[in-house]
Write an enzyme that holds these catalytic residues in place. Structure first.
Site: not given
Lengths: 134, 166
Positions: A1, A29-32, A52-55
């Site tokens: 990211t 899959r869609v994250g943040d 940024t990071g674990h979505g």
């Protein structure tokens, strides 16, 4: 990211975030990153954030807006980021980071992960780091 | 007002041999964004310029260099937000676009929507005459190696994702 926040000479704020996602993610899959409030937020009255990071963890605490919530309560970008990242780690065990600016141009680059490459340019000076404390 | 731009290249583990690439990449992105601000450009122009630079840099997991999903394919997400108006735009699960952040900005500027996803986002890119790129051009050797090294033997998609960073 990857991401960025900025304040221009007129005092307008903006944020942008972009990602290729997460290694071996499920198709679809869609994250943040595509979600306003989680993967980024900007409001001239408060500040701008690109996390940024674990979505999934970022989504659960709507990290960008959570950081700005703390800034609305009077915290600095650094304090607000640390509060929100600590809350996220405690509540959903997620590691993350964020770059943040407020309307006065005060900025922060904070993370609770092992590393986060970041750089800031202001007053002809370039600041940068990768590890905590840099 | 003192203009400022701050960029990041992702939180997570950066192997030692890629330290310098990452640092150089974020420095370049910050310089580019700051140049926009110095020339009187808007904060939106600056963040899009900075993120485009990072997307084009294969050292980072966005645009060229994106990680691969379980099928070995690339699906990218991006967003932009303008603090003066609260206007925003986003795309998700978009394929074959070099700079998703530019597509997100077009969603903000050219539609009444906030987010377009998957095939709809790709069709919008075509309508906006964004050049389509091959998936191969976005996949780096490093991304392919990481994908091959991390394929789970049990292929349980939930277990595969435990502990991984976005």
């Amino acid at each position: 990211t990857v991401g960025a926040v900025a304040v221009d000479v007129q005092g307008n704020l903006a944020c942008a975030t972009s990602t290729g996602g997460m290694l071996n993610k499920m198709e679809g899959r869609v994250g943040d990153t595509a979600c306003i409030g989680a993967g980024g937020y900007a409001d001239n009255k408060i500040g701008a954030v690109s996390p940024t990071g674990h979505g999934e963890s970022i989504l659960k605490v709507t990290l960008a807006r959570l950081i700005l919530f703390h800034m609305e309560q009077g915290k600095s970008p650094k304090e607000a980021s640390d509060l929100a990242l600590t809350y996220m780690q405690e509540r959903v065990s997620g590691l993350a980071g964020a770059v943040v600016v407020d309307p006065k141009g005060t900025w922060a680059a904070r993370f609770n992960s092992r590393q986060m490459a970041w750089a800031a340019a202001q007053q002809e000076q370039l600041h940068y780091g990768l590890y905590k404390g840099e | 007002m003192l203009p400022v731009v701050v960029v990041h290249g992702g939180a997570g583990f950066v192997p030692k041999e890629r330290d310098e690439l990452s640092i150089a990449g974020v420095q370049e992105a910050a310089r580019r964004g700051y140049a926009v601000l110095k020339s009187g450009g808007s904060s939106m122009d600056a963040v899009v310029e900075a993120v485009t630079s990072l997307e084009n840099n294969p050292a980072f997991n966005a645009g060229r260099g994106s990680v691969l999903n379980l099928k070995g394919e690339i699906e990218m997400d991006a967003l932009v937000m303008d603090g003066s108006t609260l206007a925003c735009g986003a795309v998700s699960a978009v394929k074959r676009v070099a700079n998703p952040v530019c597509l997100a900005r077009l969603v903000m500027d050219k539609t009444s929507h906030v987010c377009l996803t998957a095939e709809g986002a790709c069709q919008f890119a075509k309508a906006m005459e964004i050049p389509e790129v091959t998936e191969e051009s976005l996949i780096t050797d490093y991304a392919r190696k990481r994908w091959q090294d991390n394929l789970c033997s049990d292929s349980n998609p939930v277990l595969c994702q435990m502990g991984k960073m976005g």
